[in-house]
Design an enzyme around this catalytic site. Sequence first.
Site, PDB file in Angstrom:
ATOM      1  N   TYR A  27      -0.909   0.124   1.451  1.00  0.00           N
ATOM      2  CA  TYR A  27      -1.170  -1.176   0.836  1.00  0.00           C
ATOM      3  C   TYR A  27       0.122  -1.938   0.628  1.00  0.00           C
ATOM      4  O   TYR A  27       1.212  -1.373   0.626  1.00  0.00           O
ATOM      5  CB  TYR A  27      -1.941  -1.020  -0.483  1.00  0.00           C
ATOM      6  CG  TYR A  27      -1.152  -0.394  -1.606  1.00  0.00           C
ATOM      7  CD1 TYR A  27      -0.460  -1.190  -2.509  1.00  0.00           C
ATOM      8  CD2 TYR A  27      -1.091   0.979  -1.759  1.00  0.00           C
ATOM      9  CE1 TYR A  27       0.269  -0.623  -3.545  1.00  0.00           C
ATOM     10  CE2 TYR A  27      -0.371   1.561  -2.785  1.00  0.00           C
ATOM     11  CZ  TYR A  27       0.307   0.749  -3.675  1.00  0.00           C
ATOM     12  OH  TYR A  27       1.040   1.314  -4.690  1.00  0.00           O
ATOM     13  N   CYS A  28      -0.045  -3.257   0.476  1.00  0.00           N
ATOM     14  CA  CYS A  28       1.084  -4.148   0.226  1.00  0.00           C
ATOM     15  C   CYS A  28       0.651  -5.091  -0.893  1.00  0.00           C
ATOM     16  O   CYS A  28      -0.109  -4.692  -1.768  1.00  0.00           O
ATOM     17  CB  CYS A  28       1.453  -4.896   1.513  1.00  0.00           C
ATOM     18  SG  CYS A  28       0.065  -5.842   2.190  1.00  0.00           S
ATOM     19  N   TYR A  29       1.098  -6.320  -0.866  1.00  0.00           N
ATOM     20  CA  TYR A  29       0.720  -7.277  -1.912  1.00  0.00           C
ATOM     21  C   TYR A  29      -0.735  -7.721  -1.779  1.00  0.00           C
ATOM     22  O   TYR A  29      -1.511  -7.629  -2.713  1.00  0.00           O
ATOM     23  CB  TYR A  29       1.628  -8.515  -1.873  1.00  0.00           C
ATOM     24  CG  TYR A  29       3.062  -8.206  -2.176  1.00  0.00           C
ATOM     25  CD1 TYR A  29       3.508  -8.079  -3.491  1.00  0.00           C
ATOM     26  CD2 TYR A  29       3.980  -8.028  -1.159  1.00  0.00           C
ATOM     27  CE1 TYR A  29       4.830  -7.778  -3.772  1.00  0.00           C
ATOM     28  CE2 TYR A  29       5.310  -7.732  -1.433  1.00  0.00           C
ATOM     29  CZ  TYR A  29       5.723  -7.610  -2.743  1.00  0.00           C
ATOM     30  OH  TYR A  29       7.028  -7.314  -3.010  1.00  0.00           O
TER      31      TYR A  29
ATOM     32  N   TYR B 119      -2.443  -4.590  -3.342  1.00  0.00           N
ATOM     33  CA  TYR B 119      -2.264  -4.177  -4.743  1.00  0.00           C
ATOM     34  C   TYR B 119      -2.823  -5.227  -5.699  1.00  0.00           C
ATOM     35  O   TYR B 119      -3.380  -4.890  -6.741  1.00  0.00           O
ATOM     36  CB  TYR B 119      -0.783  -3.922  -5.038  1.00  0.00           C
ATOM     37  CG  TYR B 119      -0.558  -3.379  -6.425  1.00  0.00           C
ATOM     38  CD1 TYR B 119      -0.924  -2.065  -6.729  1.00  0.00           C
ATOM     39  CD2 TYR B 119      -0.003  -4.153  -7.429  1.00  0.00           C
ATOM     40  CE1 TYR B 119      -0.736  -1.558  -8.005  1.00  0.00           C
ATOM     41  CE2 TYR B 119       0.189  -3.652  -8.701  1.00  0.00           C
ATOM     42  CZ  TYR B 119      -0.177  -2.348  -8.984  1.00  0.00           C
ATOM     43  OH  TYR B 119       0.001  -1.839 -10.250  1.00  0.00           O
TER      44      TYR B 119
END
Length: 103
Positions: free
Chosen positions: A64-66, A93
């Site tokens: 996952y990232c932003y 996230y």
Amino acid sequence: MKKYKTISIADSENLIKESKPMILDCRDMKDYKAGHLEDALHVHEGLKDSLVKRGDKQRSLLIYCYYGHASEHLAEFFSDFGFKDVYSLEGGYSGWKEKHQQA
């Protein structure tokens, strides 16, 4: 055709409970330190190299990232190196945090 799967937050919670994937956070260190999914590892070049060379390619990866865009590139990267079950968290996230603040 993409080799990784995009996974919803609800499905990712089941994945975490059932198959204990390796969880990778590809945000920057400041944001990782401010908060991340439980047991998530911060992705850096050394970790990427190490996983490609010695990682368990049968173990699921949840990345996952932003917001769910950068993680797709990383998911594709690991898929290209032979990892079998690679997931990119839809909404990233920020989506995860939003869902868990409402609970």
